[in-house]
Design a protein around this motif. Structure first.
Motif, mmCIF file in Angstrom:
data_model
loop_
_atom_site.group_PDB
_atom_site.id
_atom_site.type_symbol
_atom_site.label_atom_id
_atom_site.label_comp_id
_atom_site.label_asym_id
_atom_site.label_seq_id
_atom_site.Cartn_x
_atom_site.Cartn_y
_atom_site.Cartn_z
ATOM 1 N N LYS A 255 0.822 -1.210 0.000
ATOM 2 C CA LYS A 255 0.000 0.000 0.000
ATOM 3 C C LYS A 255 0.858 1.263 0.000
ATOM 4 N N SER A 256 2.106 1.119 0.449
ATOM 5 C CA SER A 256 2.987 2.288 0.515
ATOM 6 C C SER A 256 3.952 2.362 -0.667
ATOM 7 N N GLY A 257 3.734 1.510 -1.680
ATOM 8 C CA GLY A 257 4.534 1.631 -2.888
ATOM 9 C C GLY A 257 5.370 0.429 -3.260
ATOM 10 N N TYR A 258 5.504 -0.537 -2.362
ATOM 11 C CA TYR A 258 6.240 -1.754 -2.696
ATOM 12 C C TYR A 258 5.397 -2.625 -3.632
ATOM 13 N N SER A 259 6.050 -3.572 -4.270
ATOM 14 C CA SER A 259 5.342 -4.537 -5.110
ATOM 15 C C SER A 259 5.858 -5.933 -4.759
ATOM 16 N N ILE A 260 5.194 -6.552 -3.788
ATOM 17 C CA ILE A 260 5.619 -7.854 -3.278
ATOM 18 C C ILE A 260 4.460 -8.833 -3.392
ATOM 19 N N ASP A 261 4.711 -9.931 -4.065
ATOM 20 C CA ASP A 261 3.726 -11.003 -4.179
ATOM 21 C C ASP A 261 4.170 -12.138 -3.268
ATOM 22 N N ILE A 262 3.240 -12.721 -2.529
ATOM 23 C CA ILE A 262 3.597 -13.797 -1.606
ATOM 24 C C ILE A 262 2.774 -15.037 -1.919
ATOM 25 N N PHE A 263 3.471 -16.167 -1.985
ATOM 26 C CA PHE A 263 2.817 -17.453 -2.212
ATOM 27 C C PHE A 263 3.020 -18.311 -0.974
ATOM 28 N N MET A 264 1.913 -18.729 -0.340
ATOM 29 C CA MET A 264 1.975 -19.522 0.885
ATOM 30 C C MET A 264 2.012 -21.007 0.527
ATOM 31 N N HIS A 265 3.099 -21.665 0.904
ATOM 32 C CA HIS A 265 3.259 -23.092 0.612
ATOM 33 C C HIS A 265 3.235 -23.885 1.916
ATOM 34 N N PRO A 266 2.306 -24.815 2.079
ATOM 35 C CA PRO A 266 2.259 -25.629 3.309
ATOM 36 C C PRO A 266 3.582 -26.363 3.518
ATOM 37 N N PHE A 267 4.069 -26.326 4.759
ATOM 38 C CA PHE A 267 5.390 -26.898 5.043
ATOM 39 C C PHE A 267 5.345 -27.670 6.351
ATOM 40 N N ASP A 268 6.020 -28.809 6.375
ATOM 41 C CA ASP A 268 6.114 -29.633 7.580
ATOM 42 C C ASP A 268 7.440 -29.329 8.273
ATOM 43 N N ASN A 269 7.386 -28.580 9.368
ATOM 44 C CA ASN A 269 8.623 -28.191 10.048
ATOM 45 C C ASN A 269 9.279 -29.343 10.804
ATOM 46 N N HIS A 270 8.589 -30.474 10.902
ATOM 47 C CA HIS A 270 9.169 -31.643 11.571
ATOM 48 C C HIS A 270 9.789 -32.621 10.578
ATOM 49 N N ILE A 271 9.873 -32.213 9.333
ATOM 50 C CA ILE A 271 10.396 -33.102 8.304
ATOM 51 C C ILE A 271 11.847 -33.464 8.602
ATOM 52 N N ASP A 272 12.207 -34.694 8.312
ATOM 53 C CA ASP A 272 13.590 -35.137 8.472
ATOM 54 C C ASP A 272 14.469 -34.408 7.461
ATOM 55 N N ASP A 273 15.583 -33.878 7.929
ATOM 56 C CA ASP A 273 16.446 -33.091 7.047
ATOM 57 C C ASP A 273 17.003 -33.908 5.884
ATOM 58 N N GLY A 274 16.970 -35.215 5.993
ATOM 59 C CA GLY A 274 17.490 -36.059 4.926
ATOM 60 C C GLY A 274 16.418 -36.706 4.069
ATOM 61 N N ASP A 275 15.191 -36.214 4.149
ATOM 62 C CA ASP A 275 14.074 -36.798 3.402
ATOM 63 C C ASP A 275 14.166 -36.399 1.923
ATOM 64 N N LYS A 276 14.688 -37.285 1.097
ATOM 65 C CA LYS A 276 14.916 -36.982 -0.320
ATOM 66 C C LYS A 276 13.607 -36.816 -1.088
ATOM 67 N N GLU A 277 12.596 -37.575 -0.713
ATOM 68 C CA GLU A 277 11.312 -37.459 -1.406
ATOM 69 C C GLU A 277 10.695 -36.083 -1.168
ATOM 70 N N TYR A 278 10.737 -35.629 0.097
ATOM 71 C CA TYR A 278 10.200 -34.305 0.409
ATOM 72 C C TYR A 278 11.034 -33.223 -0.279
ATOM 73 N N GLU A 279 12.323 -33.450 -0.332
ATOM 74 C CA GLU A 279 13.231 -32.508 -0.988
ATOM 75 C C GLU A 279 12.844 -32.319 -2.456
ATOM 76 N N THR A 280 12.561 -33.416 -3.134
ATOM 77 C CA THR A 280 12.173 -33.353 -4.548
ATOM 78 C C THR A 280 10.833 -32.643 -4.718
ATOM 79 N N THR A 281 9.889 -32.959 -3.835
ATOM 80 C CA THR A 281 8.568 -32.328 -3.902
ATOM 81 C C THR A 281 8.669 -30.821 -3.701
#
Length: 393
Positions: A25-51
């Motif tokens: 509203k003050s002059g910026y132009s920012i678009d935001i896309f909300m993507h559902p995320f699992d914060n408990h995901i295993d850091d080594g989950d390759k399938e989630y990484e690909t998705t």
């Protein structure tokens, strides 16, 4: 600019979206896309990484943003050449000790200057110091009706965990420790409780005591982490226990002399004078507590060594009067005695509670000045602009 926002059950999600709307509203132009995320995901989950990689590529953003840091996200962003911004509000945050932290895609913002200095001293240049913010715009829209005033009115209140509900690691291992280890840790915790502004725990655990705790609990650093056993056990075990002891003792002492309203997950804690209301919602309950309390108490989690806890920003942003323990970073942004009040000991705390309960005008003036400072310098809009100035100079 397009931001790919990792949407998990994090405090502040709605406030970032609101801040972006206000900036637009003050002059910026920012678009935001909300993507559902699992914060408990295993850091080594390759399938989630690909998705996740496929989802980011589909949106083609300029920035991927998350509250707290996730190594898996950094791996994906580094591979596809997208800037990853992580604003960390937890301390401890063991995922920061992943080898991925040095990835060139990363811009990591931490709210505790001590945490920042740990990484800066190692030559890591993509970690920045950035205090938390207050959702002033949202708080100002919450009106105190007679019903709300009646429900939340309080002389003294505290909102926060007692750290006895879950992950009570110290209690879990206490009976498994040797008498020497138990006695040493008991003395160490008592010593730490006499000191504000300096945490001595991590550097004060001898190898024999550390090994005893590891044998009893079994928690170890992950394979991709450079976190030490000392870091893990001092912060996730000992500092949590110290905070639990401090909060229950202080609340009990205040309850006996003045009475206090407590909002916490553990409903079983109800000593004399402590009115335990149970947990309150961060968005729909907590702001009313801060607005309707004469004195809002902050007792900082001991692993937050210098930083300004989010609770402090929330209290001040609601126009509440803040009485807090000493936190070094707080003095770099706010004036003690004018915008907030801090206590130096439990005796000092009790004296200041008594004083400010009897001096309404002085208390309200301090609360108003604290609110004005937050409005001027510590909103989500201002923090977002600071982040963007660094990320997109």
């Amino acid at each position: 600019m397009k931001i790919f926002f990792l949407d998990w059950k994090s405090i502040g999600n709605e406030d970032i979206v609101d801040a972006i709307d206000n900036l637009n509203k003050s002059g910026y132009s920012i678009d935001i896309f909300m993507h559902p995320f699992d914060n408990h995901i295993d850091d080594g989950d390759k399938e989630y990484e690909t998705t996740l990689e496929d989802a980011i590529k589909k949106q083609d953003p300029d920035i991927v943003f998350s509250f707290n840091y996730f190594p898996l996200v950094s791996i994906v962003c580094n591979r596809i050449g997208i800037t990853y911004v992580a604003w960390v509000y937890d301390n401890p945050c063991v995922r920061l000790y992943s080898y991925t932290l040095i990835n060139s895609c990363n811009y990591v913002f931490v709210f505790d200057s001590q945490m920042y200095e740990v990484f800066a001293s190692q030559g890591i240049k993509n970690v920045y110091y950035l205090p938390m913010a207050a959702a002033v715009h949202r708080y100002d829209g919450l009106k105190i009706t007679p019903e709300k005033q009646k429900r939340y009115s309080s002389r003294i209140s505290f909102v926060g965990s007692l750290y006895c509900e879950d992950h009570t690691y110290f209690d879990d291992i206490a009976d498994k420790l040797s008498d020497y280890s138990k006695g040493y840790l008991d003395g160490l915790m008592k010593s730490q409780m006499q000191i504000d502004g300096l945490n001595i725990i991590e550097k004060s655990i001898p190898p024999v005591v550390m090994q005893d705790m590891v044998n009893a609990l079994g928690i170890k650093p992950s394979s991709d982490s450079v976190a030490t056993y000392e870091y893990l056990y001092s912060n996730y075990v000992i500092n949590r226990k110290i905070t639990s002891i401090e909060r229950t003792e202080i609340l009990t002492q205040i309850g006996e002399k003045f009475g206090i309203d407590l909002y916490t997950k553990d409903k079983s804690f109800s000593p004399k004078g402590v009115n335990n209301h149970g947990e309150t919602d961060y968005y729909f309950g907590m702001p009313y507590v801060f607005k309707c309390s004469d004195i809002n108490l902050n007792i900082t989690l001991r692993s937050i060594q210098r930083g300004i806890p989010l609770r402090i920003m929330d209290i001040l942003g609601c126009g509440g009067f803040l009485l807090t323990n000493y936190q070094e970073d707080l003095f770099n942004f706010f004036v003690p005695g004018e915008e907030f009040v801090y206590y130096e000991s439990r005796d000092d705390l009790m004296k200041k509670i008594g004083y400010y309960l009897e001096h309404d005008d002085e208390r309200r003036e301090i609360a108003q000045k604290g609110y004005e400072k937050v409005c001027a310098e510590h909103t989500y809009e201002q923090r977002l602009m600071e982040i963007l100035d660094i990320v997109t100079p």
